[in-house]
Design a protein around this motif. Structure first.
Motif, PDB file in Angstrom:
ATOM      1  N   THR A   1       0.188 -10.084  -2.026  1.00  0.00           N
ATOM      2  CA  THR A   1      -0.088  -8.709  -2.412  1.00  0.00           C
ATOM      3  C   THR A   1      -1.591  -8.467  -2.511  1.00  0.00           C
ATOM      4  N   LEU A   2      -2.292  -9.424  -3.100  1.00  0.00           N
ATOM      5  CA  LEU A   2      -3.749  -9.322  -3.178  1.00  0.00           C
ATOM      6  C   LEU A   2      -4.369  -9.305  -1.791  1.00  0.00           C
ATOM      7  N   GLY A   3      -3.792 -10.063  -0.877  1.00  0.00           N
ATOM      8  CA  GLY A   3      -4.309 -10.086   0.485  1.00  0.00           C
ATOM      9  C   GLY A   3      -4.216  -8.723   1.148  1.00  0.00           C
ATOM     10  N   TYR A   4      -3.103  -8.043   0.961  1.00  0.00           N
ATOM     11  CA  TYR A   4      -2.972  -6.700   1.521  1.00  0.00           C
ATOM     12  C   TYR A   4      -3.954  -5.734   0.867  1.00  0.00           C
ATOM     13  N   LYS A   5      -4.188  -5.916  -0.414  1.00  0.00           N
ATOM     14  CA  LYS A   5      -5.171  -5.067  -1.078  1.00  0.00           C
ATOM     15  C   LYS A   5      -6.557  -5.279  -0.476  1.00  0.00           C
ATOM     16  N   ALA A   6      -6.950  -6.520  -0.287  1.00  0.00           N
ATOM     17  CA  ALA A   6      -8.264  -6.813   0.297  1.00  0.00           C
ATOM     18  C   ALA A   6      -8.378  -6.222   1.701  1.00  0.00           C
ATOM     19  N   ASP A   7      -7.319  -6.347   2.507  1.00  0.00           N
ATOM     20  CA  ASP A   7      -7.331  -5.772   3.850  1.00  0.00           C
ATOM     21  C   ASP A   7      -7.509  -4.254   3.797  1.00  0.00           C
ATOM     22  N   ALA A   8      -6.812  -3.622   2.849  1.00  0.00           N
ATOM     23  CA  ALA A   8      -6.920  -2.167   2.709  1.00  0.00           C
ATOM     24  C   ALA A   8      -8.328  -1.768   2.286  1.00  0.00           C
TER      25      ALA A   8
ATOM     26  N   ARG B   1      -1.625   2.455   7.402  1.00  0.00           N
ATOM     27  CA  ARG B   1      -1.647   3.462   6.330  1.00  0.00           C
ATOM     28  C   ARG B   1      -2.379   2.846   5.133  1.00  0.00           C
ATOM     29  N   TRP B   2      -3.676   2.719   5.278  1.00  0.00           N
ATOM     30  CA  TRP B   2      -4.442   1.873   4.367  1.00  0.00           C
ATOM     31  C   TRP B   2      -4.512   2.402   2.938  1.00  0.00           C
ATOM     32  N   GLN B   3      -4.567   3.689   2.755  1.00  0.00           N
ATOM     33  CA  GLN B   3      -4.576   4.207   1.387  1.00  0.00           C
ATOM     34  C   GLN B   3      -3.238   3.936   0.704  1.00  0.00           C
ATOM     35  N   ASP B   4      -2.161   4.071   1.474  1.00  0.00           N
ATOM     36  CA  ASP B   4      -0.836   3.752   0.931  1.00  0.00           C
ATOM     37  C   ASP B   4      -0.741   2.261   0.603  1.00  0.00           C
ATOM     38  N   VAL B   5      -1.332   1.420   1.465  1.00  0.00           N
ATOM     39  CA  VAL B   5      -1.347  -0.021   1.196  1.00  0.00           C
ATOM     40  C   VAL B   5      -2.038  -0.290  -0.130  1.00  0.00           C
ATOM     41  N   LEU B   6      -3.199   0.310  -0.304  1.00  0.00           N
ATOM     42  CA  LEU B   6      -3.973   0.075  -1.530  1.00  0.00           C
ATOM     43  C   LEU B   6      -3.207   0.530  -2.764  1.00  0.00           C
ATOM     44  N   ASN B   7      -2.599   1.696  -2.679  1.00  0.00           N
ATOM     45  CA  ASN B   7      -1.876   2.240  -3.834  1.00  0.00           C
ATOM     46  C   ASN B   7      -0.689   1.363  -4.211  1.00  0.00           C
ATOM     47  N   ILE B   8       0.105   0.974  -3.217  1.00  0.00           N
ATOM     48  CA  ILE B   8       1.319   0.211  -3.528  1.00  0.00           C
ATOM     49  C   ILE B   8       0.967  -1.214  -3.930  1.00  0.00           C
ATOM     50  N   ALA B   9      -0.071  -1.793  -3.314  1.00  0.00           N
ATOM     51  CA  ALA B   9      -0.479  -3.154  -3.684  1.00  0.00           C
ATOM     52  C   ALA B   9      -0.973  -3.178  -5.122  1.00  0.00           C
ATOM     53  N   ASN B  10      -1.723  -2.167  -5.515  1.00  0.00           N
ATOM     54  CA  ASN B  10      -2.210  -2.104  -6.900  1.00  0.00           C
ATOM     55  C   ASN B  10      -1.058  -2.045  -7.888  1.00  0.00           C
ATOM     56  N   GLN B  11      -0.005  -1.326  -7.540  1.00  0.00           N
ATOM     57  CA  GLN B  11       1.156  -1.253  -8.439  1.00  0.00           C
ATOM     58  C   GLN B  11       1.807  -2.616  -8.588  1.00  0.00           C
ATOM     59  N   GLY B  12       1.910  -3.341  -7.488  1.00  0.00           N
ATOM     60  CA  GLY B  12       2.502  -4.670  -7.564  1.00  0.00           C
ATOM     61  C   GLY B  12       1.628  -5.641  -8.328  1.00  0.00           C
TER      62      GLY B  12
ATOM     63  N   LEU C   1     -10.521 -12.949  -6.803  1.00  0.00           N
ATOM     64  CA  LEU C   1      -9.311 -13.036  -7.621  1.00  0.00           C
ATOM     65  C   LEU C   1      -8.250 -13.892  -6.937  1.00  0.00           C
ATOM     66  N   ILE C   2      -8.177 -13.814  -5.621  1.00  0.00           N
ATOM     67  CA  ILE C   2      -7.246 -14.663  -4.877  1.00  0.00           C
ATOM     68  C   ILE C   2      -7.571 -16.139  -5.124  1.00  0.00           C
ATOM     69  N   GLY C   3      -8.860 -16.448  -5.164  1.00  0.00           N
ATOM     70  CA  GLY C   3      -9.260 -17.821  -5.448  1.00  0.00           C
ATOM     71  C   GLY C   3      -8.808 -18.278  -6.821  1.00  0.00           C
ATOM     72  N   VAL C   4      -8.900 -17.397  -7.801  1.00  0.00           N
ATOM     73  CA  VAL C   4      -8.456 -17.729  -9.160  1.00  0.00           C
ATOM     74  C   VAL C   4      -6.954 -17.958  -9.186  1.00  0.00           C
TER      75      VAL C   4
ATOM     76  N   GLU D   1      -0.402  -5.051 -10.699  1.00  0.00           N
ATOM     77  CA  GLU D   1      -0.339  -4.797 -12.144  1.00  0.00           C
ATOM     78  C   GLU D   1       0.783  -5.594 -12.785  1.00  0.00           C
ATOM     79  N   LEU D   2       1.856  -5.823 -12.027  1.00  0.00           N
ATOM     80  CA  LEU D   2       2.975  -6.614 -12.533  1.00  0.00           C
ATOM     81  C   LEU D   2       2.714  -8.102 -12.394  1.00  0.00           C
ATOM     82  N   MET D   3       2.184  -8.501 -11.230  1.00  0.00           N
ATOM     83  CA  MET D   3       1.907  -9.918 -10.984  1.00  0.00           C
ATOM     84  C   MET D   3       0.941 -10.041  -9.810  1.00  0.00           C
ATOM     85  N   PRO D   4      -0.219 -10.659 -10.018  1.00  0.00           N
ATOM     86  CA  PRO D   4      -1.208 -10.782  -8.937  1.00  0.00           C
ATOM     87  C   PRO D   4      -0.886 -11.941  -8.001  1.00  0.00           C
ATOM     88  N   LEU D   5       0.004 -11.695  -7.054  1.00  0.00           N
ATOM     89  CA  LEU D   5       0.381 -12.723  -6.090  1.00  0.00           C
ATOM     90  C   LEU D   5      -0.574 -12.700  -4.895  1.00  0.00           C
ATOM     91  N   VAL D   6      -0.719 -13.854  -4.262  1.00  0.00           N
ATOM     92  CA  VAL D   6      -1.680 -13.998  -3.164  1.00  0.00           C
ATOM     93  C   VAL D   6      -1.412 -13.000  -2.054  1.00  0.00           C
TER      94      VAL D   6
END
Length: 471
Positions: free
Chosen positions: A303-310, A283-294, A326-329, A296-301
Protein backbone atom coordinates in the motif's frame (compact mmCIF):
# COMPACT_ATOMS: atom_id res chain seq x y z
CA UNK A 1 -27.05 -4.18 24.83
CA UNK A 2 -26.35 -7.17 27.05
CA UNK A 3 -28.80 -9.28 25.05
CA UNK A 4 -27.03 -8.31 21.82
CA UNK A 5 -23.66 -9.31 23.23
CA UNK A 6 -25.12 -12.60 24.47
CA UNK A 7 -26.53 -13.23 20.97
CA UNK A 8 -23.12 -12.64 19.41
CA UNK A 9 -21.44 -14.90 21.96
CA UNK A 10 -23.91 -17.71 21.28
CA UNK A 11 -23.43 -17.45 17.52
CA UNK A 12 -19.65 -17.31 17.65
CA UNK A 13 -19.59 -20.31 19.98
CA UNK A 14 -21.82 -22.30 17.67
CA UNK A 15 -19.62 -21.42 14.72
CA UNK A 16 -16.78 -23.34 16.32
CA UNK A 17 -18.61 -26.04 18.23
CA UNK A 18 -21.44 -27.18 15.97
CA UNK A 19 -19.48 -27.58 12.78
CA UNK A 20 -15.78 -28.11 12.12
CA UNK A 21 -15.36 -24.73 10.48
CA UNK A 22 -14.18 -24.45 6.94
CA UNK A 23 -10.82 -23.30 8.18
CA UNK A 24 -9.13 -24.29 4.94
CA UNK A 25 -9.87 -20.82 3.60
CA UNK A 26 -7.56 -19.42 6.28
CA UNK A 27 -4.54 -20.33 4.18
CA UNK A 28 -5.93 -18.67 1.07
CA UNK A 29 -4.23 -15.41 1.83
CA UNK A 30 -3.20 -12.82 -0.79
CA UNK A 31 -0.50 -15.01 -2.12
CA UNK A 32 -0.17 -13.79 -5.69
CA UNK A 33 2.27 -11.07 -4.74
CA UNK A 34 -0.15 -9.49 -2.35
CA UNK A 35 -0.75 -9.48 1.40
CA UNK A 36 0.69 -12.77 2.54
CA UNK A 37 0.06 -12.18 6.22
CA UNK A 38 -3.66 -11.95 5.75
CA UNK A 39 -6.06 -14.81 5.44
CA UNK A 40 -9.72 -15.57 6.11
CA UNK A 41 -11.93 -18.35 7.50
CA UNK A 42 -15.29 -19.52 6.31
CA UNK A 43 -17.45 -20.31 9.32
CA UNK A 44 -21.13 -21.18 8.95
CA UNK A 45 -23.93 -22.39 11.16
CA UNK A 46 -25.53 -25.64 10.13
CA UNK A 47 -28.85 -23.80 9.79
CA UNK A 48 -29.33 -21.56 6.79
CA UNK A 49 -30.14 -18.14 8.19
CA UNK A 50 -32.57 -17.55 5.36
CA UNK A 51 -34.83 -20.03 7.11
CA UNK A 52 -35.03 -17.87 10.24
CA UNK A 53 -34.75 -14.36 8.79
CA UNK A 54 -37.11 -12.67 6.34
CA UNK A 55 -35.74 -12.76 2.80
CA UNK A 56 -35.33 -9.00 2.66
CA UNK A 57 -32.99 -9.18 5.68
CA UNK A 58 -30.68 -11.82 4.22
CA UNK A 59 -28.39 -9.10 2.85
CA UNK A 60 -27.77 -7.56 6.27
CA UNK A 61 -24.24 -7.62 7.61
CA UNK A 62 -23.53 -9.52 10.83
CA UNK A 63 -21.44 -6.88 12.69
CA UNK A 64 -19.57 -9.34 14.90
CA UNK A 65 -16.33 -7.36 14.59
CA UNK A 66 -17.82 -4.53 16.63
CA UNK A 67 -17.95 -6.82 19.68
CA UNK A 68 -14.72 -8.73 19.04
CA UNK A 69 -12.64 -7.40 21.92
CA UNK A 70 -15.49 -7.81 24.36
CA UNK A 71 -16.09 -11.39 23.22
CA UNK A 72 -12.40 -12.10 23.70
CA UNK A 73 -12.42 -10.65 27.20
CA UNK A 74 -15.38 -12.90 28.10
CA UNK A 75 -13.60 -16.01 26.84
CA UNK A 76 -10.35 -14.97 28.52
CA UNK A 77 -12.28 -14.79 31.78
CA UNK A 78 -13.83 -18.20 31.13
CA UNK A 79 -10.40 -19.70 30.47
CA UNK A 80 -9.07 -18.14 33.66
CA UNK A 81 -11.97 -19.69 35.57
CA UNK A 82 -11.70 -23.06 33.82
CA UNK A 83 -8.06 -23.44 32.69
CA UNK A 84 -8.57 -27.14 31.92
CA UNK A 85 -11.40 -26.52 29.44
CA UNK A 86 -10.24 -27.40 25.94
CA UNK A 87 -13.49 -25.97 24.57
CA UNK A 88 -13.02 -22.48 26.02
CA UNK A 89 -9.42 -22.47 24.82
CA UNK A 90 -10.59 -23.46 21.34
CA UNK A 91 -13.17 -20.68 21.31
CA UNK A 92 -10.59 -18.19 22.51
CA UNK A 93 -8.07 -19.22 19.84
CA UNK A 94 -10.72 -18.75 17.18
CA UNK A 95 -11.53 -15.26 18.42
CA UNK A 96 -7.87 -14.24 18.51
CA UNK A 97 -7.51 -15.28 14.87
CA UNK A 98 -10.64 -13.38 13.93
CA UNK A 99 -9.31 -10.22 15.55
CA UNK A 100 -5.98 -10.68 13.80
CA UNK A 101 -7.75 -10.76 10.44
CA UNK A 102 -9.74 -7.71 11.40
CA UNK A 103 -7.02 -5.44 12.80
CA UNK A 104 -3.75 -7.18 11.91
CA UNK A 105 -2.14 -7.41 15.35
CA UNK A 106 0.44 -10.19 15.05
CA UNK A 107 0.33 -10.68 18.82
CA UNK A 108 -3.18 -12.07 18.37
CA UNK A 109 -1.71 -14.80 16.17
CA UNK A 110 0.73 -15.73 18.92
CA UNK A 111 -2.11 -15.76 21.44
CA UNK A 112 -4.16 -17.97 19.12
CA UNK A 113 -1.26 -20.37 18.71
CA UNK A 114 -0.80 -20.64 22.45
CA UNK A 115 -4.51 -21.19 23.13
CA UNK A 116 -4.82 -23.81 20.38
CA UNK A 117 -1.76 -25.67 21.66
CA UNK A 118 -3.18 -25.67 25.19
CA UNK A 119 -6.51 -26.98 23.88
CA UNK A 120 -4.75 -29.79 22.02
CA UNK A 121 -2.62 -30.55 25.06
CA UNK A 122 -5.77 -31.05 27.11
CA UNK A 123 -7.62 -32.94 24.37
CA UNK A 124 -5.20 -34.44 21.83
CA UNK A 125 -7.87 -36.63 20.20
CA UNK A 126 -11.13 -35.63 18.54
CA UNK A 127 -10.11 -31.99 18.56
CA UNK A 128 -9.70 -31.30 14.86
CA UNK A 129 -10.95 -27.70 15.11
CA UNK A 130 -8.06 -26.83 17.43
CA UNK A 131 -5.68 -28.55 15.01
CA UNK A 132 -7.00 -26.37 12.19
CA UNK A 133 -6.82 -23.25 14.34
CA UNK A 134 -3.22 -24.03 15.28
CA UNK A 135 -2.33 -24.66 11.64
CA UNK A 136 -3.95 -21.37 10.68
CA UNK A 137 -1.99 -19.50 13.34
CA UNK A 138 1.23 -21.03 12.05
CA UNK A 139 0.30 -20.15 8.47
CA UNK A 140 -0.14 -16.52 9.46
CA UNK A 141 3.46 -16.62 10.70
CA UNK A 142 4.59 -18.19 7.41
CA UNK A 143 5.47 -21.44 9.18
CA UNK A 144 4.02 -23.48 6.34
CA UNK A 145 5.69 -26.81 6.99
CA UNK A 146 4.96 -26.66 10.70
CA UNK A 147 1.30 -26.00 9.86
CA UNK A 148 1.30 -29.02 7.56
CA UNK A 149 2.87 -31.17 10.27
CA UNK A 150 0.07 -30.24 12.66
CA UNK A 151 -2.54 -31.44 10.20
CA UNK A 152 -0.60 -34.56 9.24
CA UNK A 153 -0.42 -35.49 12.92
CA UNK A 154 -4.14 -34.94 13.44
CA UNK A 155 -5.91 -38.05 14.64
CA UNK A 156 -8.94 -37.28 12.46
CA UNK A 157 -8.63 -36.96 8.69
CA UNK A 158 -11.92 -35.24 7.82
CA UNK A 159 -12.67 -33.30 4.62
CA UNK A 160 -12.00 -29.93 6.24
CA UNK A 161 -8.51 -30.98 7.29
CA UNK A 162 -7.79 -32.49 3.89
CA UNK A 163 -8.93 -29.30 2.18
CA UNK A 164 -6.78 -27.15 4.45
CA UNK A 165 -3.85 -29.47 3.77
CA UNK A 166 -4.42 -28.97 0.04
CA UNK A 167 -4.30 -25.21 0.38
CA UNK A 168 -1.05 -25.42 2.36
CA UNK A 169 0.46 -27.58 -0.36
CA UNK A 170 -0.40 -24.83 -2.82
CA UNK A 171 1.45 -22.34 -0.63
CA UNK A 172 4.45 -24.68 -0.72
CA UNK A 173 4.23 -25.11 -4.48
CA UNK A 174 3.38 -28.83 -4.42
CA UNK A 175 0.60 -28.69 -6.99
CA UNK A 176 0.63 -32.41 -7.77
CA UNK A 177 -0.19 -33.26 -4.15
CA UNK A 178 -2.79 -30.49 -4.13
CA UNK A 179 -4.46 -32.02 -7.17
CA UNK A 180 -4.50 -35.47 -5.58
CA UNK A 181 -6.02 -34.14 -2.35
CA UNK A 182 -8.71 -32.21 -4.19
CA UNK A 183 -9.48 -35.24 -6.34
CA UNK A 184 -10.00 -37.31 -3.20
CA UNK A 185 -12.46 -34.67 -1.97
CA UNK A 186 -14.36 -34.44 -5.25
CA UNK A 187 -17.12 -36.75 -4.04
CA UNK A 188 -17.51 -35.00 -0.70
CA UNK A 189 -20.26 -32.49 -0.09
CA UNK A 190 -18.88 -29.13 -1.20
CA UNK A 191 -19.05 -25.88 0.74
CA UNK A 192 -17.87 -22.35 0.16
CA UNK A 193 -14.59 -22.86 2.00
CA UNK A 194 -13.70 -25.94 -0.02
CA UNK A 195 -14.76 -24.22 -3.23
CA UNK A 196 -12.48 -21.29 -2.42
CA UNK A 197 -9.57 -23.74 -2.26
CA UNK A 198 -10.57 -25.31 -5.57
CA UNK A 199 -10.95 -21.87 -7.15
CA UNK A 200 -7.44 -20.97 -6.08
CA UNK A 201 -6.10 -24.16 -7.64
CA UNK A 202 -7.96 -23.43 -10.86
CA UNK A 203 -6.60 -19.90 -10.88
CA UNK A 204 -3.02 -21.06 -10.50
CA UNK A 205 -3.30 -23.81 -13.10
CA UNK A 206 -4.50 -21.70 -16.00
CA UNK A 207 -8.27 -21.93 -15.55
CA UNK A 208 -9.09 -18.35 -14.61
CA UNK A 209 -12.61 -18.34 -16.07
CA UNK A 210 -13.58 -21.47 -14.14
CA UNK A 211 -12.01 -20.08 -10.97
CA UNK A 212 -14.01 -16.88 -11.33
CA UNK A 213 -17.26 -18.76 -11.82
CA UNK A 214 -16.71 -21.04 -8.83
CA UNK A 215 -15.60 -18.24 -6.52
CA UNK A 216 -18.52 -16.06 -7.56
CA UNK A 217 -20.91 -18.88 -6.63
CA UNK A 218 -19.13 -19.31 -3.28
CA UNK A 219 -19.39 -15.57 -2.64
CA UNK A 220 -23.12 -15.62 -3.30
CA UNK A 221 -23.53 -18.58 -0.98
CA UNK A 222 -21.65 -16.80 1.79
CA UNK A 223 -23.76 -13.69 1.29
CA UNK A 224 -26.91 -15.75 1.83
CA UNK A 225 -25.97 -16.53 5.45
CA UNK A 226 -26.62 -13.68 7.85
CA UNK A 227 -24.38 -15.33 10.44
CA UNK A 228 -21.32 -15.23 8.18
CA UNK A 229 -18.91 -12.78 9.77
CA UNK A 230 -18.45 -9.43 8.04
CA UNK A 231 -14.73 -9.94 7.45
CA UNK A 232 -15.29 -13.38 5.92
CA UNK A 233 -17.93 -12.10 3.52
CA UNK A 234 -15.67 -9.21 2.60
CA UNK A 235 -12.83 -11.65 1.86
CA UNK A 236 -14.93 -13.45 -0.76
CA UNK A 237 -15.82 -10.15 -2.43
CA UNK A 238 -12.17 -9.16 -2.33
CA UNK A 239 -11.05 -12.38 -4.01
CA UNK A 240 -13.64 -12.09 -6.76
CA UNK A 241 -12.32 -8.56 -7.25
CA UNK A 242 -8.78 -9.89 -7.53
CA UNK A 243 -9.79 -12.39 -10.20
CA UNK A 244 -11.78 -9.77 -12.08
CA UNK A 245 -8.66 -7.60 -12.15
CA UNK A 246 -6.59 -10.50 -13.47
CA UNK A 247 -9.11 -10.90 -16.30
CA UNK A 248 -9.05 -7.18 -17.10
CA UNK A 249 -12.62 -6.72 -15.89
CA UNK A 250 -11.93 -3.46 -14.10
CA UNK A 251 -15.53 -2.32 -13.61
CA UNK A 252 -16.44 -5.50 -11.76
CA UNK A 253 -13.15 -5.50 -9.88
CA UNK A 254 -13.80 -2.04 -8.49
CA UNK A 255 -17.36 -2.99 -7.63
CA UNK A 256 -16.24 -6.05 -5.67
CA UNK A 257 -13.56 -4.14 -3.77
CA UNK A 258 -16.10 -1.46 -2.86
CA UNK A 259 -18.54 -4.15 -1.72
CA UNK A 260 -15.82 -5.64 0.48
CA UNK A 261 -15.36 -2.27 2.16
CA UNK A 262 -19.11 -1.84 2.58
CA UNK A 263 -19.23 -5.20 4.34
CA UNK A 264 -16.12 -4.66 6.44
CA UNK A 265 -14.80 -1.06 6.37
CA UNK A 266 -11.39 -2.03 7.79
CA UNK A 267 -10.46 -4.46 5.03
CA UNK A 268 -6.91 -3.34 4.26
CA UNK A 269 -6.56 -5.70 1.29
CA UNK A 270 -9.53 -4.04 -0.40
CA UNK A 271 -7.83 -0.65 -0.07
CA UNK A 272 -4.67 -2.12 -1.57
CA UNK A 273 -6.62 -3.79 -4.36
CA UNK A 274 -8.26 -0.50 -5.26
CA UNK A 275 -4.88 1.27 -5.17
CA UNK A 276 -3.48 -1.28 -7.64
CA UNK A 277 -6.56 -0.96 -9.85
CA UNK A 278 -6.39 2.84 -9.93
CA UNK A 279 -2.63 2.77 -10.52
CA UNK A 280 -3.12 0.53 -13.55
CA UNK A 281 -5.53 3.15 -14.89
CA UNK A 282 -3.16 6.02 -14.00
CA UNK A 283 -5.79 7.53 -11.70
CA UNK A 284 -3.08 8.85 -9.44
CA UNK A 285 -5.13 11.11 -7.19
CA UNK A 286 -7.51 8.22 -6.55
CA UNK A 287 -4.50 6.00 -5.81
CA UNK A 288 -3.21 8.49 -3.27
CA UNK A 289 -6.58 8.91 -1.58
CA UNK A 290 -7.36 5.20 -1.27
CA UNK A 291 -3.80 4.26 -0.26
CA UNK A 292 -3.88 6.85 2.52
CA UNK A 293 -7.09 5.32 3.85
CA UNK A 294 -5.52 1.89 3.94
CA UNK A 295 -2.29 3.14 5.51
CA UNK A 296 -4.25 4.75 8.33
CA UNK A 297 -5.38 1.25 9.26
CA UNK A 298 -2.07 -0.52 8.62
CA UNK A 299 1.07 0.72 6.82
CA UNK A 300 1.80 -2.29 4.62
CA UNK A 301 4.64 -2.26 2.10
CA UNK A 302 2.45 -2.74 -0.95
CA UNK A 303 0.00 0.00 0.00
CA UNK A 304 2.85 2.36 0.83
CA UNK A 305 4.42 1.51 -2.51
CA UNK A 306 1.32 2.62 -4.38
CA UNK A 307 1.27 5.81 -2.36
CA UNK A 308 4.89 6.57 -3.28
CA UNK A 309 4.14 5.89 -6.96
CA UNK A 310 1.15 8.24 -6.82
CA UNK A 311 3.19 10.96 -5.14
CA UNK A 312 5.86 10.71 -7.82
CA UNK A 313 3.27 10.80 -10.59
CA UNK A 314 1.68 13.87 -9.01
CA UNK A 315 5.04 15.63 -8.72
CA UNK A 316 5.46 15.32 -4.95
CA UNK A 317 9.10 14.23 -4.83
CA UNK A 318 9.55 15.11 -1.16
CA UNK A 319 6.42 13.22 -0.13
CA UNK A 320 7.51 10.17 -2.12
CA UNK A 321 10.91 10.20 -0.39
CA UNK A 322 9.22 10.31 3.02
CA UNK A 323 6.99 7.40 2.05
CA UNK A 324 10.01 5.38 0.92
CA UNK A 325 11.64 6.06 4.28
CA UNK A 326 8.53 4.73 5.98
CA UNK A 327 8.70 1.61 3.81
CA UNK A 328 12.19 1.05 5.16
CA UNK A 329 10.91 1.28 8.73
CA UNK A 330 8.05 -1.12 8.03
CA UNK A 331 10.46 -3.51 6.33
CA UNK A 332 12.71 -3.52 9.39
CA UNK A 333 9.81 -4.15 11.78
CA UNK A 334 8.52 -6.93 9.52
CA UNK A 335 11.92 -8.57 9.57
CA UNK A 336 12.01 -8.39 13.37
CA UNK A 337 8.57 -10.01 13.57
CA UNK A 338 9.64 -12.75 11.18
CA UNK A 339 7.25 -11.79 8.36
CA UNK A 340 9.75 -10.50 5.83
CA UNK A 341 8.35 -11.66 2.54
CA UNK A 342 8.05 -11.16 -1.17
CA UNK A 343 6.08 -7.89 -1.03
CA UNK A 344 9.27 -6.06 -0.08
CA UNK A 345 11.34 -7.87 -2.71
CA UNK A 346 8.74 -6.93 -5.33
CA UNK A 347 8.81 -3.28 -4.28
CA UNK A 348 12.60 -3.08 -4.29
CA UNK A 349 12.86 -4.75 -7.68
CA UNK A 350 10.19 -2.66 -9.37
CA UNK A 351 11.79 0.54 -8.09
CA UNK A 352 15.39 -0.47 -8.75
CA UNK A 353 16.57 -0.05 -5.16
CA UNK A 354 18.26 -2.38 -2.68
CA UNK A 355 18.49 -4.98 -5.44
CA UNK A 356 20.93 -7.24 -3.62
CA UNK A 357 18.58 -7.41 -0.64
CA UNK A 358 15.62 -8.01 -2.95
CA UNK A 359 17.38 -11.04 -4.41
CA UNK A 360 18.25 -12.35 -0.95
CA UNK A 361 14.63 -12.08 0.14
CA UNK A 362 13.42 -13.76 -3.05
CA UNK A 363 15.82 -16.67 -2.65
CA UNK A 364 14.77 -17.10 0.96
CA UNK A 365 11.11 -17.15 -0.07
CA UNK A 366 11.72 -19.93 -2.58
CA UNK A 367 13.54 -21.93 0.07
CA UNK A 368 10.52 -21.96 2.38
CA UNK A 369 7.61 -21.40 0.02
CA UNK A 370 8.29 -22.51 -3.51
CA UNK A 371 5.02 -21.54 -5.19
CA UNK A 372 4.73 -19.90 -8.60
CA UNK A 373 4.72 -16.39 -7.12
CA UNK A 374 7.87 -17.02 -5.13
CA UNK A 375 9.52 -18.21 -8.35
CA UNK A 376 8.21 -15.16 -10.20
CA UNK A 377 9.59 -12.83 -7.53
CA UNK A 378 12.93 -14.60 -7.77
CA UNK A 379 12.92 -14.40 -11.57
CA UNK A 380 12.40 -10.63 -11.62
CA UNK A 381 14.81 -9.94 -8.76
CA UNK A 382 17.50 -12.11 -10.39
CA UNK A 383 16.99 -10.28 -13.68
CA UNK A 384 17.34 -6.93 -11.95
CA UNK A 385 20.66 -8.14 -10.53
CA UNK A 386 21.91 -9.41 -13.89
CA UNK A 387 21.62 -13.06 -12.86
CA UNK A 388 19.98 -14.01 -16.14
CA UNK A 389 20.36 -17.78 -16.02
CA UNK A 390 18.81 -17.91 -12.56
CA UNK A 391 16.10 -15.55 -13.79
CA UNK A 392 15.32 -17.77 -16.78
CA UNK A 393 15.08 -20.92 -14.67
CA UNK A 394 12.82 -19.24 -12.12
CA UNK A 395 10.61 -17.73 -14.84
CA UNK A 396 10.14 -21.14 -16.42
CA UNK A 397 9.03 -22.56 -13.09
CA UNK A 398 6.77 -19.58 -12.41
CA UNK A 399 4.88 -20.08 -15.68
CA UNK A 400 4.94 -23.88 -15.87
CA UNK A 401 1.27 -24.22 -14.85
CA UNK A 402 0.00 -21.78 -17.46
CA UNK A 403 -1.17 -19.35 -14.76
CA UNK A 404 -3.24 -16.64 -16.40
CA UNK A 405 -1.54 -13.77 -14.63
CA UNK A 406 -0.33 -11.01 -16.94
CA UNK A 407 2.49 -9.94 -14.64
CA UNK A 408 3.98 -13.46 -14.52
CA UNK A 409 3.80 -13.67 -18.30
CA UNK A 410 5.36 -10.23 -18.69
CA UNK A 411 8.31 -11.06 -16.46
CA UNK A 412 8.95 -14.30 -18.33
CA UNK A 413 8.60 -12.52 -21.66
CA UNK A 414 11.05 -9.76 -20.80
CA UNK A 415 13.60 -12.26 -19.52
CA UNK A 416 13.23 -14.25 -22.74
CA UNK A 417 13.61 -11.01 -24.74
CA UNK A 418 16.84 -10.13 -22.95
CA UNK A 419 18.23 -13.61 -23.59
CA UNK A 420 17.42 -13.37 -27.28
CA UNK A 421 14.56 -15.89 -27.28
CA UNK A 422 12.36 -13.96 -29.67
CA UNK A 423 9.60 -16.57 -30.06
CA UNK A 424 9.13 -17.03 -26.32
CA UNK A 425 9.22 -13.27 -25.74
CA UNK A 426 6.47 -12.66 -28.28
CA UNK A 427 4.35 -15.49 -26.87
CA UNK A 428 4.63 -14.34 -23.25
CA UNK A 429 4.23 -10.62 -23.86
CA UNK A 430 1.27 -11.18 -26.18
CA UNK A 431 -0.40 -13.30 -23.52
CA UNK A 432 0.21 -10.60 -20.92
CA UNK A 433 -1.46 -7.77 -22.83
CA UNK A 434 -4.23 -10.10 -24.04
CA UNK A 435 -5.09 -11.25 -20.53
CA UNK A 436 -5.20 -7.73 -19.15
CA UNK A 437 -4.20 -4.73 -21.30
CA UNK A 438 -3.75 -2.64 -18.13
CA UNK A 439 -2.11 -5.20 -15.86
CA UNK A 440 0.48 -2.72 -14.52
CA UNK A 441 0.85 1.04 -14.55
CA UNK A 442 4.30 0.85 -16.15
CA UNK A 443 4.87 -2.64 -17.49
CA UNK A 444 1.74 -2.85 -19.66
CA UNK A 445 2.96 -0.04 -21.91
CA UNK A 446 6.47 -1.49 -21.90
CA UNK A 447 5.13 -4.85 -23.08
CA UNK A 448 3.34 -3.19 -26.01
CA UNK A 449 6.43 -1.21 -26.95
CA UNK A 450 8.63 -4.32 -27.03
CA UNK A 451 6.01 -6.21 -29.04
CA UNK A 452 5.74 -3.31 -31.50
CA UNK A 453 9.46 -3.63 -32.15
CA UNK A 454 9.38 -7.42 -32.41
CA UNK A 455 6.28 -7.71 -34.61
CA UNK A 456 5.52 -4.24 -36.01
CA UNK A 457 2.85 -5.57 -38.37
CA UNK A 458 0.58 -6.78 -35.55
CA UNK A 459 -1.57 -4.62 -33.28
CA UNK A 460 -2.06 -5.56 -29.66
CA UNK A 461 -4.80 -4.76 -27.10
CA UNK A 462 -4.54 -1.25 -25.71
CA UNK A 463 -5.48 0.21 -22.35
CA UNK A 464 -8.96 1.09 -23.63
CA UNK A 465 -9.63 -2.59 -24.21
CA UNK A 466 -9.55 -3.37 -20.48
CA UNK A 467 -13.28 -3.33 -19.98
CA UNK A 468 -14.04 -7.00 -19.49
CA UNK A 469 -17.36 -8.71 -19.01
CA UNK A 470 -19.06 -9.23 -15.70
CA UNK A 471 -20.09 -12.66 -14.55
Amino acid sequence: MHLRILWVLVLTSLLVLLRPCDTQALSLGYTNGKLDTYSSAVQLLTVNSRQILPVQQSDLVFPDYLQRSHIISVYEEKVAQSPDSSIFLRLLADQYLRRFREIGDIDDVLRAEQAARRSLGLQPRHNQVSSMLLASALLSQHQFRSALDVLNNSSVDNPNIVSLRASIQMELGDYETTHQLLQNLAKEESNSGHNAVVARYLELTGNLASARQLLDEAMQEMDSFYTTSAETRAWFHLRTGDLAFAAGDFALSEQRYREALDLFPRHIAAFTGLARLYAAQHRWQDVLNIANQGIELMPLVETLGYKADAQLALGDQEGAAETEDLIGVVAYLSKVKGIYDRALAVYYTEHGIHLTEALEIARSEVAVRDDVYAEDTLAWAAAANGEWQEAQKAAQRATRLGTEDALLQFHAGMIAFHLGNRESAIKRLTQAVSLNPQFHHKYADEARQVLANLVPSVSFPTANAAIGSSL
